[in-house]
Structure formats: C-alpha cells, structure tokens
Design a protein around this motif. Structure first.
Motif, PDB file in Angstrom:
ATOM      1  N   LEU A 285     -71.289   9.909  76.177  1.00  0.00           N
ATOM      2  CA  LEU A 285     -72.116   9.495  77.414  1.00  0.00           C
ATOM      3  C   LEU A 285     -72.168   8.057  77.350  1.00  0.00           C
ATOM      4  N   LEU A 286     -72.274   7.357  76.487  1.00  0.00           N
ATOM      5  CA  LEU A 286     -72.297   6.108  75.961  1.00  0.00           C
ATOM      6  C   LEU A 286     -70.968   5.645  76.425  1.00  0.00           C
ATOM      7  N   LEU A 287     -69.748   6.022  75.924  1.00  0.00           N
ATOM      8  CA  LEU A 287     -68.402   5.802  76.429  1.00  0.00           C
ATOM      9  C   LEU A 287     -68.059   5.898  77.831  1.00  0.00           C
ATOM     10  N   ILE A 288     -68.664   6.982  78.482  1.00  0.00           N
ATOM     11  CA  ILE A 288     -68.342   7.236  79.850  1.00  0.00           C
ATOM     12  C   ILE A 288     -69.018   6.021  80.549  1.00  0.00           C
ATOM     13  N   SER A 289     -70.068   5.788  80.177  1.00  0.00           N
ATOM     14  CA  SER A 289     -70.826   4.616  80.938  1.00  0.00           C
ATOM     15  C   SER A 289     -70.003   3.208  80.636  1.00  0.00           C
ATOM     16  N   ILE A 290     -69.490   3.005  79.408  1.00  0.00           N
ATOM     17  CA  ILE A 290     -68.793   1.780  79.192  1.00  0.00           C
ATOM     18  C   ILE A 290     -67.590   1.735  80.099  1.00  0.00           C
ATOM     19  N   CYS A 291     -66.818   2.766  79.987  1.00  0.00           N
ATOM     20  CA  CYS A 291     -65.419   3.076  80.985  1.00  0.00           C
ATOM     21  C   CYS A 291     -65.879   2.604  82.434  1.00  0.00           C
ATOM     22  N   ASP A 292     -67.133   3.351  82.755  1.00  0.00           N
ATOM     23  CA  ASP A 292     -67.481   3.222  84.357  1.00  0.00           C
ATOM     24  C   ASP A 292     -67.969   1.652  84.633  1.00  0.00           C
ATOM     25  N   ILE A 293     -68.608   0.963  83.643  1.00  0.00           N
ATOM     26  CA  ILE A 293     -68.935  -0.324  83.959  1.00  0.00           C
ATOM     27  C   ILE A 293     -67.786  -1.293  83.967  1.00  0.00           C
ATOM     28  N   LEU A 294     -66.715  -0.909  82.975  1.00  0.00           N
ATOM     29  CA  LEU A 294     -65.834  -1.993  82.980  1.00  0.00           C
ATOM     30  C   LEU A 294     -64.651  -1.679  83.949  1.00  0.00           C
ATOM     31  N   GLY A 295     -64.642  -0.577  84.566  1.00  0.00           N
ATOM     32  CA  GLY A 295     -64.039  -0.157  85.748  1.00  0.00           C
ATOM     33  C   GLY A 295     -64.397  -0.704  87.005  1.00  0.00           C
ATOM     34  N   SER A 296     -65.604  -0.796  87.202  1.00  0.00           N
ATOM     35  CA  SER A 296     -66.319  -1.201  88.329  1.00  0.00           C
ATOM     36  C   SER A 296     -66.199  -2.822  88.344  1.00  0.00           C
TER      37      SER A 296
ATOM     38  N   PHE B 141     -51.355 -10.409  88.025  1.00  0.00           N
ATOM     39  CA  PHE B 141     -52.513 -10.382  88.371  1.00  0.00           C
ATOM     40  C   PHE B 141     -52.703  -8.989  88.898  1.00  0.00           C
ATOM     41  N   CYS B 142     -51.938  -8.742  89.875  1.00  0.00           N
ATOM     42  CA  CYS B 142     -52.147  -7.408  90.487  1.00  0.00           C
ATOM     43  C   CYS B 142     -52.009  -6.212  89.691  1.00  0.00           C
ATOM     44  N   VAL B 143     -50.692  -6.265  88.971  1.00  0.00           N
ATOM     45  CA  VAL B 143     -50.318  -5.173  87.850  1.00  0.00           C
ATOM     46  C   VAL B 143     -51.201  -5.220  86.879  1.00  0.00           C
ATOM     47  N   GLY B 144     -51.962  -6.075  86.545  1.00  0.00           N
ATOM     48  CA  GLY B 144     -52.734  -6.360  85.329  1.00  0.00           C
ATOM     49  C   GLY B 144     -54.310  -5.793  85.983  1.00  0.00           C
ATOM     50  N   SER B 145     -54.775  -6.084  86.894  1.00  0.00           N
ATOM     51  CA  SER B 145     -55.926  -5.453  87.403  1.00  0.00           C
ATOM     52  C   SER B 145     -55.896  -3.948  87.840  1.00  0.00           C
ATOM     53  N   ALA B 146     -54.704  -3.562  88.271  1.00  0.00           N
ATOM     54  CA  ALA B 146     -54.219  -2.292  88.599  1.00  0.00           C
ATOM     55  C   ALA B 146     -54.521  -1.091  87.187  1.00  0.00           C
ATOM     56  N   MET B 147     -53.689  -1.912  86.276  1.00  0.00           N
ATOM     57  CA  MET B 147     -53.664  -1.214  85.315  1.00  0.00           C
ATOM     58  C   MET B 147     -55.047  -0.967  84.450  1.00  0.00           C
ATOM     59  N   TRP B 148     -55.975  -2.204  84.567  1.00  0.00           N
ATOM     60  CA  TRP B 148     -57.316  -2.090  84.003  1.00  0.00           C
ATOM     61  C   TRP B 148     -57.935  -1.102  84.669  1.00  0.00           C
ATOM     62  N   ILE B 149     -57.931  -1.063  85.848  1.00  0.00           N
ATOM     63  CA  ILE B 149     -58.808   0.013  86.674  1.00  0.00           C
ATOM     64  C   ILE B 149     -58.389   1.454  86.350  1.00  0.00           C
ATOM     65  N   GLN B 150     -57.149   1.559  86.568  1.00  0.00           N
ATOM     66  CA  GLN B 150     -56.432   2.869  86.360  1.00  0.00           C
ATOM     67  C   GLN B 150     -56.720   3.312  84.790  1.00  0.00           C
ATOM     68  N   LEU B 151     -56.638   2.640  83.767  1.00  0.00           N
ATOM     69  CA  LEU B 151     -56.637   3.017  82.480  1.00  0.00           C
ATOM     70  C   LEU B 151     -58.425   3.505  82.234  1.00  0.00           C
ATOM     71  N   LEU B 152     -59.196   2.370  82.742  1.00  0.00           N
ATOM     72  CA  LEU B 152     -60.681   2.579  82.378  1.00  0.00           C
ATOM     73  C   LEU B 152     -61.224   3.927  83.205  1.00  0.00           C
ATOM     74  N   TYR B 153     -60.778   4.036  84.399  1.00  0.00           N
ATOM     75  CA  TYR B 153     -61.235   5.325  85.118  1.00  0.00           C
ATOM     76  C   TYR B 153     -60.499   6.632  84.660  1.00  0.00           C
ATOM     77  N   SER B 154     -59.334   6.491  84.228  1.00  0.00           N
ATOM     78  CA  SER B 154     -58.691   7.643  83.677  1.00  0.00           C
ATOM     79  C   SER B 154     -59.251   7.965  82.222  1.00  0.00           C
ATOM     80  N   ALA B 155     -59.633   6.969  81.439  1.00  0.00           N
ATOM     81  CA  ALA B 155     -60.243   7.294  80.315  1.00  0.00           C
ATOM     82  C   ALA B 155     -61.721   7.830  80.470  1.00  0.00           C
ATOM     83  N   GLY B 156     -62.666   7.469  81.480  1.00  0.00           N
ATOM     84  CA  GLY B 156     -63.694   8.012  82.057  1.00  0.00           C
ATOM     85  C   GLY B 156     -63.757   9.566  82.335  1.00  0.00           C
TER      86      GLY B 156
END
Length: 181
Positions: free
Chosen positions: A69-80, A113-128
């Motif tokens: 649950l903590l890791l889900i929250s961390i992924c959610d915070i970083l994705g947001s 920037f575009c590719v990096g931010s898209a990868m960041w968001i996709q990676l963290l929400y996928s991990a979540g």
C-alpha cells in the motif's frame, strides 16, 4: 494516463487524431490534468498521514500488505507530480511545446522533455497498476494463510519488471527507429 497513445500529444510524430486533440482546447485539457492530479496528490498524502490515536512510533510491524500500500501511494504521488509538471510546462511555456516540429528540425530538448515526461507517467502508473495486482494476490494469500514478507521480493521483481517492460515496449513502438520520425 498510462496510455502510450497520449505520449504523442506533444511529440513530433503526431498523427491526425493526435493533432485533433492538440487543436481542441489544449489549455482546458492541461487544466483538467493539473486539477485532477492535484486532488489525487492531496488525497494520497492525506491517506498516508497517521490515523487518530496512532502515533508513528507505535505502528505495528510492517507486513507485505502495508508495504505494498505504501508503494502504491508512492507510485501514485510520483505519477501525479509528473502529470502536474508536464501540464504546467505545457501551459506555462507554450512556445517550448510549439517548437516541436519534424519539418523545422528544431531543438531536441522539447522532444526529450515530452518523451521523458511521458515515460515517467506511464512507468509510474503502470507500476501502480501492478502493485495493485500484487495487493490483490497478497490479500488472497493472507486469507489462505500462506503469504508473508518473503513474497515482497517476488512482488518487486514482478511489478517493476512488468512496468519497465511495458514502458520500453510502448516507447519502442512509438519512436523506433528515431525520436524525430
């Protein structure tokens, strides 16, 4: 938010459908992204605060479920935070995003920037998503009385491995053989 489809929103390899989204009130889209991500961020942080009558020092020993649950929250915070940052750049620096063009051969930094931010968001929400899957499996195993802290290593390997694999696969399909094509 984890769709590779929206990664083309500000990238140079736009198709007709993406261009339609780009031309249809991008300020409203970015505003909705900032608003919903801010609410998500606030509620996730509130969820992590200690509950009434529970001091941080007297918390029970961490179980695999509470760790998940903590890791889900961390992924959610970083994705947001990634969504807020990307949308803020789009709204605050429209010239930066407008300079992305295959025809003009502009600077590589807007595309990075575009590719990096898209990868960041996709990676963290996928991990979540995969952490939520592990939470469901762990809950089932707890009911069956066979889960424990030893399964957390397996969950880490599965979650981050699948998230990275899907992110790399999505980015490869979108940007192969070149970022500018």
């Amino acid at each position: 938010m984890a769709s590779p489809r929206l990664e083309t929103y500000c990238c140079p390899n736009q198709d007709a459908a993406t261009q339609l989204v780009m031309n249809f009130q991008p300020e409203v889209f970015c505003g909705v992204c900032i608003g919903s991500s801010s609410i998500n961020l606030l509620l996730t942080v509130l969820q992590l605060l200690p509950k009434k009558g529970q001091s941080p020092r007297k918390m029970p020993k961490a179980s695999s479920s509470s760790t998940i649950l903590l890791l889900i929250s961390i992924c959610d915070i970083l994705g947001s935070l990634g969504m807020i940052f990307r949308s803020s750049v789009w709204l605050g620096f429209p010239g930066f995003i407008a300079n992305i063009s295959v025809v003009n051969g502009t600077s590589v930094w807007p595309s990075v920037f575009c590719v990096g931010s898209a990868m960041w968001i996709q990676l963290l929400y996928s991990a979540g998503f995969w952490w939520l899957f592990c939470y469901a499996v762990d809950s089932y195993l707890v009911v069956r009385r066979s889960a424990g802290l030893s399964t957390i290593v397996l969950y880490h390997m599965m979650t981050w491995g699948l998230a990275v694999m899907l992110c790399v696969e999505g980015i490869t399909l979108l940007y192969y053989p070149s970022l500018s094509r």
